[in-house]
Design an enzyme around this catalytic site. Structure first.
Site, PDB file in Angstrom:
ATOM      1  CG  PHE A  74      -1.823  -1.042   1.487  1.00  0.00           C
ATOM      2  CD1 PHE A  74      -3.069  -1.020   0.890  1.00  0.00           C
ATOM      3  CD2 PHE A  74      -1.507  -2.118   2.300  1.00  0.00           C
ATOM      4  CE1 PHE A  74      -3.982  -2.045   1.106  1.00  0.00           C
ATOM      5  CE2 PHE A  74      -2.405  -3.138   2.523  1.00  0.00           C
ATOM      6  CZ  PHE A  74      -3.647  -3.106   1.921  1.00  0.00           C
ATOM      7  CE1 TYR A 142      -2.731   6.909  -6.481  1.00  0.00           C
ATOM      8  CE2 TYR A 142      -4.881   7.280  -7.476  1.00  0.00           C
ATOM      9  CZ  TYR A 142      -4.063   6.577  -6.613  1.00  0.00           C
ATOM     10  OH  TYR A 142      -4.588   5.543  -5.890  1.00  0.00           O
ATOM     11  CE  LYS A 146      -1.185   3.489  -6.324  1.00  0.00           C
ATOM     12  NZ  LYS A 146      -1.113   2.511  -5.259  1.00  0.00           N
ATOM     13  CG  ASN A 171     -14.836   7.037  -5.176  1.00  0.00           C
ATOM     14  OD1 ASN A 171     -14.754   6.595  -6.318  1.00  0.00           O
ATOM     15  ND2 ASN A 171     -14.626   8.303  -4.889  1.00  0.00           N
ATOM     16  CG  HIS A 190     -10.823  11.069   0.039  1.00  0.00           C
ATOM     17  ND1 HIS A 190      -9.606  11.185   0.656  1.00  0.00           N
ATOM     18  CD2 HIS A 190     -10.602  10.422  -1.125  1.00  0.00           C
ATOM     19  CE1 HIS A 190      -8.690  10.614  -0.102  1.00  0.00           C
ATOM     20  NE2 HIS A 190      -9.270  10.143  -1.193  1.00  0.00           N
ATOM     21  CG  ASP A 286     -13.758  15.465 -10.007  1.00  0.00           C
ATOM     22  OD1 ASP A 286     -12.800  14.746  -9.659  1.00  0.00           O
ATOM     23  OD2 ASP A 286     -14.315  16.287  -9.257  1.00  0.00           O
TER      24      ASP A 286
HETATM   25  N1  UFG Z   1     -16.581  16.221  -4.184  1.00  0.00           N
HETATM   26  C1  UFG Z   1     -17.391  17.311  -3.927  1.00  0.00           C
HETATM   27  N2  UFG Z   1     -17.061  18.116  -2.875  1.00  0.00           N
HETATM   28  C2  UFG Z   1     -15.959  17.908  -2.110  1.00  0.00           C
HETATM   29  C3  UFG Z   1     -15.138  16.776  -2.369  1.00  0.00           C
HETATM   30  C4  UFG Z   1     -15.480  15.950  -3.433  1.00  0.00           C
HETATM   31  O1  UFG Z   1     -18.390  17.555  -4.606  1.00  0.00           O
HETATM   32  O2  UFG Z   1     -15.713  18.708  -1.187  1.00  0.00           O
HETATM   33  C5  UFG Z   1     -16.970  15.316  -5.285  1.00  0.00           C
HETATM   34  C6  UFG Z   1     -15.871  15.141  -6.322  1.00  0.00           C
HETATM   35  O3  UFG Z   1     -15.934  16.165  -7.272  1.00  0.00           O
HETATM   36  C7  UFG Z   1     -16.205  13.747  -6.864  1.00  0.00           C
HETATM   37  C8  UFG Z   1     -16.818  13.016  -5.669  1.00  0.00           C
HETATM   38  O4  UFG Z   1     -17.192  14.040  -4.749  1.00  0.00           O
HETATM   39  O5  UFG Z   1     -17.179  13.863  -7.854  1.00  0.00           O
HETATM   40  C9  UFG Z   1     -15.847  12.073  -4.991  1.00  0.00           C
HETATM   41  O6  UFG Z   1     -14.643  12.787  -4.733  1.00  0.00           O
HETATM   42  P1  UFG Z   1     -13.452  12.187  -3.858  1.00  0.00           P
HETATM   43  O7  UFG Z   1     -12.382  13.240  -3.839  1.00  0.00           O
HETATM   44  O8  UFG Z   1     -13.965  11.677  -2.561  1.00  0.00           O
HETATM   45  O9  UFG Z   1     -12.976  10.925  -4.685  1.00  0.00           O
HETATM   46  P2  UFG Z   1     -12.525  10.805  -6.222  1.00  0.00           P
HETATM   47  O10 UFG Z   1     -13.619  10.081  -6.944  1.00  0.00           O
HETATM   48  O11 UFG Z   1     -12.087  12.095  -6.790  1.00  0.00           O
HETATM   49  O12 UFG Z   1     -11.192   9.952  -6.067  1.00  0.00           O
HETATM   50  C10 UFG Z   1     -11.197   8.592  -5.807  1.00  0.00           C
HETATM   51  C11 UFG Z   1      -9.979   8.221  -4.977  1.00  0.00           C
HETATM   52  C12 UFG Z   1      -8.721   8.469  -5.772  1.00  0.00           C
HETATM   53  C13 UFG Z   1      -8.813   7.769  -7.098  1.00  0.00           C
HETATM   54  C14 UFG Z   1     -10.057   8.180  -7.819  1.00  0.00           C
HETATM   55  C15 UFG Z   1     -10.230   7.401  -9.085  1.00  0.00           C
HETATM   56  O13 UFG Z   1      -9.945   8.983  -3.807  1.00  0.00           O
HETATM   57  O14 UFG Z   1      -7.609   7.974  -5.062  1.00  0.00           O
HETATM   58  O15 UFG Z   1     -11.199   7.922  -7.024  1.00  0.00           O
HETATM   59  O16 UFG Z   1     -10.772   8.207 -10.047  1.00  0.00           O
HETATM   60  F1  UFG Z   1      -7.761   8.082  -7.870  1.00  0.00           F
END
Ligand code: UFG
Length: 331
Positions: A74, A142, A146, A171, A190, A286
């Site tokens: 990890f 990132y 990977k 997620n 997150h 995103d």
């Molecule tokens: N979001 C919001 N407000 C916030 C934070 C996030 O609306 O304050 C939205 C983001 O735009 C996204 C969703 O919530 O649409 C989830 O966002 P996260 O940041 O929680 O997670 P991600 O989907 O961006 O990222 C996750 C993992 C990463 C991985 C990615 C794969 O955390 O490690 O999925 O695409 F790379």
């Protein structure tokens, strides 16, 4: 009895996997440099080495001294935004770290490894749900590192006596139900932990990034998977390799998508707090929808996620954040 070596066992998914491994009766050795992991997240029953996987001498010492049967890896940097600002950090931690690890494993005849990959290896998906055989075209550094790690394992496995399982997480969220360990990132990016900062009186509202995506309510859709279900998949993958399984790649998700608005609404229900939300501009990079097909992990590994329900997932996260409003106390 030999031990499982967990690299990054003080981090979020690593620490949950160590707890599940020890619950399953395994002996565990951890290497973690505590750059993003926490001393308090280290299971007291594990043997702990503080250090970096780019340190070949340390890895050689661990493989010489401990009786290691397989590795779960990890130890990598995992923030999409940071990877775009500081790509070389990602090449160093994720690729150089893995190169040193593989050299040491090959030299010591360690032939099994399970490692963290990500949905970010796919980039913008071709179709939903995403299959392991779909196109991989990462849109951030990132995900690129990977995917390169996966290829490094592939070519090493062709040349040497080594087999691997790559687990592409969607997620990751939630916390160990007994509340001993949970999610703590600094800075937190997150969605679920940020939402829960509102009822924890650390944030006035949650920002919703983008309301004009082509989804049912205009907000992004993600496949949220509980960290303990991810942990269980690592144990199944290790046992699959122990039973002689060939190198393989598996998606890990629930196969159900929730929009950002649905996640906020569920958190309101779980916490009983109104959680004000503000709709803001899209966050760069995103994808609109990411949903896994995890049929392969179910069929081949016998994986069966226990926390399929978003209310329960958020409840476990809420228990953790309420009892640890500032995360872990000590580095
Ligand atoms: N979001 C919001 N407000 C916030 C934070 C996030 O609306 O304050 C939205 C983001 O735009 C996204 C969703 O919530 O649409 C989830 O966002 P996260 O940041 O929680 O997670 P991600 O989907 O961006 O990222 C996750 C993992 C990463 C991985 C990615 C794969 O955390 O490690 O999925 O695409 F790379």
């Amino acid at each position: 009895m030999s031990s499982v070596l967990v690299l990054g066992g003080a981090g979020y998914i690593g620490s949950h996997t160590v707890y599940e491994l020890i619950d399953a009766g395994e002996k565990v050795v951890i290497v973690d440099n505590l750059s993003t992991g926490f001393w308090e997240a280290v299971h007291p029953g594990a043997v702990f080495y503080e250090g970096d996987i780019r340190d070949r001498e340390l890895l050689d010492l661990v493989f010489d001294k401990e009786d290691i049967d397989g590795v779960i890896h990890f130890a990598a940097s995992s923030q999409v935004g940071e990877s775009m600002k500081d790509p070389l950090k990602y090449y160093s931690n994720n690729l150089c770290g893995t190169e040193v690890l593989l050299e040491s494993m090959v030299a010591h005849g360690i032939d099994k490894i399970v490692f963290s990959s990500t949905a970010a290896t796919y980039g913008e998906p071709e179709s939903i749900p995403i299959l392991e055989s779909d196109r991989t075209l990462p849109t951030n550094c990132y995900g690129e590192t990977k995917l390169s790690m996966e290829k490094m394992f592939h070519w090493t496995s062709v040349a040497h006596n080594l087999r691997y399982v790559s687990l592409r997480y969607f997620n990751a969220c939630g916390a160990r139900p007994d509340g001993k360990i949970g999610e703590a990132h600094d800075p937190e990016t997150h969605l679920i932990p940020l939402i829960l900062q509102v009822p924890n009186n650390q944030r006035d509202y949650i920002s919703i990034f983008g309301n004009d995506y082509e989804t049912k309510d205009g907000t992004c859709i993600r496949d949220y998977i509980h960290v303990n279900d991810l942990a269980q998949a690592h144990i199944l993958a290790l046992n699959y390799l122990r039973d002689g399984g060939e190198s393989n790649i598996f998606n890990l998700g629930n196969g159900v998508g929730f929009s950002v608005k649905e996640v906020v609404e569920t958190a309101r229900k779980v916490t009983g707090h109104p959680i004000p939300a503000k709709e803001e501009a899209r966050r760069a990079g995103d994808p609109s929808t990411l949903i896994a097909s995890s049929e392969k992990a179910k069929e081949v590994l016998g994986w069966n996620p226990e926390f399929a329900d978003l209310d329960t997932i958020i409840q476990t996260a809420w228990n953790w954040h309420q009892s640890h409003p500032h995360g872990y106390q000590n580095k």
